[in-house]
Scaffold this motif. Structure first.
Motif, PDB file in Angstrom:
ATOM      1  N   GLU A   1       0.841  -1.209   0.000  1.00  0.00           N
ATOM      2  CA  GLU A   1       0.000   0.000   0.000  1.00  0.00           C
ATOM      3  C   GLU A   1       0.874   1.257   0.000  1.00  0.00           C
ATOM      4  OE1 GLU A   1      -3.139   0.152  -0.349  1.00  0.00           O
ATOM      5  OE2 GLU A   1      -4.057  -1.682   0.395  1.00  0.00           O
ATOM      6  N   ILE A   2       1.939   1.228   0.809  1.00  0.00           N
ATOM      7  CA  ILE A   2       2.851   2.376   0.873  1.00  0.00           C
ATOM      8  C   ILE A   2       3.585   2.548  -0.454  1.00  0.00           C
ATOM      9  CG2 ILE A   2       4.896   3.338   2.010  1.00  0.00           C
ATOM     10  CD1 ILE A   2       2.349   3.359   3.715  1.00  0.00           C
ATOM     11  N   ILE A   3       4.041   1.444  -1.036  1.00  0.00           N
ATOM     12  CA  ILE A   3       4.728   1.505  -2.333  1.00  0.00           C
ATOM     13  C   ILE A   3       3.813   2.111  -3.393  1.00  0.00           C
ATOM     14  CG2 ILE A   3       5.642   0.099  -4.230  1.00  0.00           C
ATOM     15  CD1 ILE A   3       6.789  -1.802  -2.123  1.00  0.00           C
ATOM     16  N   GLN A   4       2.537   1.718  -3.360  1.00  0.00           N
ATOM     17  CA  GLN A   4       1.591   2.251  -4.342  1.00  0.00           C
ATOM     18  C   GLN A   4       1.436   3.761  -4.179  1.00  0.00           C
ATOM     19  OE1 GLN A   4      -1.814  -0.140  -5.465  1.00  0.00           O
ATOM     20  NE2 GLN A   4      -3.161   1.621  -5.283  1.00  0.00           N
ATOM     21  N   ILE A   5       1.428   4.220  -2.937  1.00  0.00           N
ATOM     22  CA  ILE A   5       1.342   5.662  -2.686  1.00  0.00           C
ATOM     23  C   ILE A   5       2.604   6.365  -3.201  1.00  0.00           C
ATOM     24  CG2 ILE A   5       1.277   7.435  -0.887  1.00  0.00           C
ATOM     25  CD1 ILE A   5      -0.453   5.456   0.759  1.00  0.00           C
ATOM     26  N   GLU A   6       3.762   5.749  -2.938  1.00  0.00           N
ATOM     27  CA  GLU A   6       5.036   6.324  -3.388  1.00  0.00           C
ATOM     28  C   GLU A   6       5.109   6.413  -4.916  1.00  0.00           C
ATOM     29  OE1 GLU A   6       7.995   4.726   0.214  1.00  0.00           O
ATOM     30  OE2 GLU A   6       7.828   3.619  -1.661  1.00  0.00           O
ATOM     31  N   ASP A   7       4.526   5.416  -5.579  1.00  0.00           N
ATOM     32  CA  ASP A   7       4.601   5.356  -7.042  1.00  0.00           C
ATOM     33  C   ASP A   7       3.537   6.195  -7.740  1.00  0.00           C
ATOM     34  OD1 ASP A   7       6.753   3.685  -6.843  1.00  0.00           O
ATOM     35  OD2 ASP A   7       5.665   1.837  -7.300  1.00  0.00           O
ATOM     36  N   LYS A   8       2.564   6.698  -6.987  1.00  0.00           N
ATOM     37  CA  LYS A   8       1.489   7.469  -7.611  1.00  0.00           C
ATOM     38  C   LYS A   8       2.037   8.688  -8.346  1.00  0.00           C
ATOM     39  CE  LYS A   8      -2.950   6.807  -5.313  1.00  0.00           C
ATOM     40  NZ  LYS A   8      -3.728   6.722  -6.529  1.00  0.00           N
ATOM     41  N   MET A   9       1.520   8.900  -9.535  1.00  0.00           N
ATOM     42  CA  MET A   9       1.855  10.053 -10.372  1.00  0.00           C
ATOM     43  C   MET A   9       3.307  10.044 -10.859  1.00  0.00           C
ATOM     44  SD  MET A   9      -1.059  11.572 -10.335  1.00  0.00           S
ATOM     45  CE  MET A   9      -2.538  11.708  -9.339  1.00  0.00           C
ATOM     46  N   VAL A  10       4.031   8.965 -10.597  1.00  0.00           N
ATOM     47  CA  VAL A  10       5.428   8.883 -11.027  1.00  0.00           C
ATOM     48  C   VAL A  10       5.478   8.308 -12.441  1.00  0.00           C
ATOM     49  CG1 VAL A  10       7.702   7.899 -10.575  1.00  0.00           C
ATOM     50  CG2 VAL A  10       6.244   8.592  -8.665  1.00  0.00           C
ATOM     51  N   LEU A  11       5.896   9.148 -13.368  1.00  0.00           N
ATOM     52  CA  LEU A  11       5.908   8.733 -14.774  1.00  0.00           C
ATOM     53  C   LEU A  11       7.054   7.773 -15.076  1.00  0.00           C
ATOM     54  CD1 LEU A  11       4.239   9.408 -17.330  1.00  0.00           C
ATOM     55  CD2 LEU A  11       5.980  11.099 -17.893  1.00  0.00           C
ATOM     56  N   GLN A  12       8.206   8.034 -14.503  1.00  0.00           N
ATOM     57  CA  GLN A  12       9.392   7.221 -14.790  1.00  0.00           C
ATOM     58  C   GLN A  12       9.392   5.960 -13.921  1.00  0.00           C
ATOM     59  OE1 GLN A  12      11.210   7.953 -17.339  1.00  0.00           O
ATOM     60  NE2 GLN A  12      10.133   9.887 -17.651  1.00  0.00           N
ATOM     61  N   GLN A  13       8.738   4.939 -14.417  1.00  0.00           N
ATOM     62  CA  GLN A  13       8.704   3.654 -13.735  1.00  0.00           C
ATOM     63  C   GLN A  13       9.168   2.574 -14.705  1.00  0.00           C
ATOM     64  OE1 GLN A  13       5.269   2.587 -11.331  1.00  0.00           O
ATOM     65  NE2 GLN A  13       4.566   4.712 -11.326  1.00  0.00           N
ATOM     66  N   ASN A  14       9.809   1.546 -14.149  1.00  0.00           N
ATOM     67  CA  ASN A  14      10.223   0.423 -14.989  1.00  0.00           C
ATOM     68  C   ASN A  14       9.463  -0.831 -14.588  1.00  0.00           C
ATOM     69  OD1 ASN A  14      11.541  -0.595 -12.648  1.00  0.00           O
ATOM     70  ND2 ASN A  14      13.366   0.599 -13.129  1.00  0.00           N
ATOM     71  N   LEU A  15       9.748  -1.931 -15.270  1.00  0.00           N
ATOM     72  CA  LEU A  15       9.036  -3.174 -15.002  1.00  0.00           C
ATOM     73  C   LEU A  15       9.271  -3.664 -13.572  1.00  0.00           C
ATOM     74  CD1 LEU A  15       9.488  -5.186 -18.328  1.00  0.00           C
ATOM     75  CD2 LEU A  15       7.558  -3.790 -17.593  1.00  0.00           C
ATOM     76  N   ARG A  16      10.470  -3.443 -13.078  1.00  0.00           N
ATOM     77  CA  ARG A  16      10.767  -3.879 -11.706  1.00  0.00           C
ATOM     78  C   ARG A  16       9.883  -3.155 -10.696  1.00  0.00           C
ATOM     79  NH1 ARG A  16      16.795  -3.795  -8.862  1.00  0.00           N
ATOM     80  NH2 ARG A  16      16.160  -4.768  -6.901  1.00  0.00           N
ATOM     81  N   ASP A  17       9.692  -1.862 -10.885  1.00  0.00           N
ATOM     82  CA  ASP A  17       8.805  -1.094 -10.009  1.00  0.00           C
ATOM     83  C   ASP A  17       7.391  -1.669 -10.051  1.00  0.00           C
ATOM     84  OD1 ASP A  17      10.856   0.742  -9.389  1.00  0.00           O
ATOM     85  OD2 ASP A  17      10.389   1.934 -11.174  1.00  0.00           O
TER      86      ASP A  17
ATOM     87  N   ASN B   1      -2.128   5.800 -11.033  1.00  0.00           N
ATOM     88  CA  ASN B   1      -1.443   4.509 -11.004  1.00  0.00           C
ATOM     89  C   ASN B   1      -0.957   4.132 -12.408  1.00  0.00           C
ATOM     90  OD1 ASN B   1      -2.014   4.037  -8.189  1.00  0.00           O
ATOM     91  ND2 ASN B   1      -4.124   3.608  -8.792  1.00  0.00           N
ATOM     92  N   VAL B   2       0.347   4.089 -12.571  1.00  0.00           N
ATOM     93  CA  VAL B   2       0.946   3.774 -13.876  1.00  0.00           C
ATOM     94  C   VAL B   2       1.121   2.254 -13.960  1.00  0.00           C
ATOM     95  CG1 VAL B   2       2.893   4.169 -15.430  1.00  0.00           C
ATOM     96  CG2 VAL B   2       2.130   5.992 -13.891  1.00  0.00           C
ATOM     97  N   THR B   3       0.243   1.606 -14.703  1.00  0.00           N
ATOM     98  CA  THR B   3       0.242   0.143 -14.805  1.00  0.00           C
ATOM     99  C   THR B   3       1.015  -0.311 -16.039  1.00  0.00           C
ATOM    100  OG1 THR B   3      -1.894   0.203 -15.950  1.00  0.00           O
ATOM    101  CG2 THR B   3      -1.928  -0.040 -13.541  1.00  0.00           C
ATOM    102  N   LEU B   4       1.100  -1.629 -16.227  1.00  0.00           N
ATOM    103  CA  LEU B   4       1.935  -2.186 -17.296  1.00  0.00           C
ATOM    104  C   LEU B   4       1.582  -1.660 -18.699  1.00  0.00           C
ATOM    105  CD1 LEU B   4       4.276  -4.128 -17.912  1.00  0.00           C
ATOM    106  CD2 LEU B   4       2.578  -5.957 -18.143  1.00  0.00           C
ATOM    107  N   PRO B   5       0.311  -1.639 -19.104  1.00  0.00           N
ATOM    108  CA  PRO B   5       0.011  -1.099 -20.438  1.00  0.00           C
ATOM    109  C   PRO B   5       0.486   0.346 -20.606  1.00  0.00           C
ATOM    110  CG  PRO B   5      -1.876  -2.279 -19.576  1.00  0.00           C
ATOM    111  CD  PRO B   5      -0.908  -2.149 -18.436  1.00  0.00           C
ATOM    112  N   ALA B   6       0.377   1.130 -19.549  1.00  0.00           N
ATOM    113  CA  ALA B   6       0.821   2.530 -19.619  1.00  0.00           C
ATOM    114  C   ALA B   6       2.339   2.619 -19.714  1.00  0.00           C
ATOM    115  CB  ALA B   6       0.327   3.301 -18.399  1.00  0.00           C
TER     116      ALA B   6
END
Length: 324
Positions: free
Chosen positions: A149-165, A238-243
């Motif tokens: 849940e915390i990771i999801q909050i940290e990742d919110k609105m973050v455009l630069q994400q990779n598959l590992r994230d 939430n930036v998911t895999l298709p995005a």
């Protein structure tokens, strides 16, 4: 059509699932009418009951006693329900499965305490299981879900994400609870250590495939099928895999950036959905889901020969190939 197919897959376990449903209602009962109303609102919204079903199926590799196994199946579904309530607060979501969320019908404060109450009831049910290993698995699962849940909050609105994230997020968001459902069902029935491990791996791979498909459907399914606006995940940040895959397309990237900056108009939402649906992102995400599904099915091949193997395969295929 998809719901009918799932009912057919569950048909051999109808009486056991009915027991779980009744037990869930009992578990959610409290002295507070307010809590009862909020909890039953979520329960009546329905759900696939995937986690209890995997508990039941996995338990059949050991000594199967539904009166004992229900004490594992119920808390795992309760944990899932509690996490949904908290998710909807974090995402500020108004709809789930076509119904108002608890936070929308009441407010954030009620929703958070309602989620806490459901978590507590899950722990209460698990005290009926004597095996200390089962308690350890459940405790670790709950810790990982909270970290997720915390990771999801940290990742919110973050455009630069990779598959590992993305993978670390969906592991804790979905896969770990399905893996634990399989593992705990086997542990509670006294199945062998080898079977417990194989089922845990099976559940993990199925869970990863399932969540990837869920994230794909958020773009490809209709609003009516989803019970909420398509594209909601991205609109909630939430930036998911298709995005992630679609960001590789210079024509789509500005649309995603604008959506994250939000709010966007209905026309802009339709433009975004059309662009992603036509892009290679969906095909690439599906291919990755298929890889996880193949790994799950391979784990089944290592299990002892048992009539339940076919059910595991059929449900896994449904989860990894569903259309909404």
């Amino acid at each position: 059509m998809e719901k009918m197919k799932l009912k057919m897959l569950y048909s051999g376990m109808k009486s056991e699932i009915d027991i779980i449903e009744k037990e869930l209602e009992i578990a959610l009962n409290s002295s507070s009418q307010f809590l009862n109303e909020a909890s039953l609102h979520l329960l009546k919204a329905g759900g696939k009951r995937i986690r209890p079903v995997f508990v039941l199926l996995s338990a059949k590799f050991g000594h199967y006693d539904i009166q004992q196994i229900k004490n594992v199946a119920v808390p795992l579904e309760l944990i899932h329900m509690a996490s949904l309530v908290h998710d909807d607060v974090i995402d500020n979501a108004e709809l789930r499965r076509g119904r108002e969320t608890v936070k929308a019908q009441f407010n954030n404060r009620v929703a958070m305490y309602n989620g806490d109450f459901i978590f507590a009831k899950a722990l209460d049910y698990m005290t009926r299981i004597e095996n200390p290993k089962a308690h350890q698995v459940l405790a670790n699962t709950m810790v990982e879900i909270c970290v997720g849940e915390i990771i999801q909050i940290e990742d919110k609105m973050v455009l630069q994400q990779n598959l590992r994230d993305y993978f670390r997020r969906i592991k804790r968001k979905t896969a770990i609870l399905i893996a634990s459902s399989c593992e705990l069902g086997a542990i509670a029935s006294g199945a062998s250590d080898e079977v417990v491990l194989r089922l845990k791996r099976f559940g993990y791979y199925v869970g990863m495939s399932f969540q990837i498909i869920d994230d794909i459907l958020d773009f490809t399914a209709t609003d009516r099928q989803l019970g909420k606006p398509a594209g909601s995940d991205l609109m909630q940040g939430n930036v998911t895999l298709p995005a992630i895959y679609a960001l590789e397309d210079d024509a789509i990237r500005p649309l995603i950036e604008k959506t994250l900056a939000g709010p966007i108009s209905e026309g802009e939402r339709m433009q975004l959905l059309k662009a992603i649906r036509k892009s290679p992102a969906i095909q690439k995400a599906n291919a990755l889901s298929d890889l996880y599904l193949e790994k799950a099915l391979k784990e089944v091949s290592y299990l002892p020969d048992h009539p339940v193997n076919k059910s595991l395969i059929d449900i896994a295929n449904f989860m990894g190939k569903r259309k909404f």
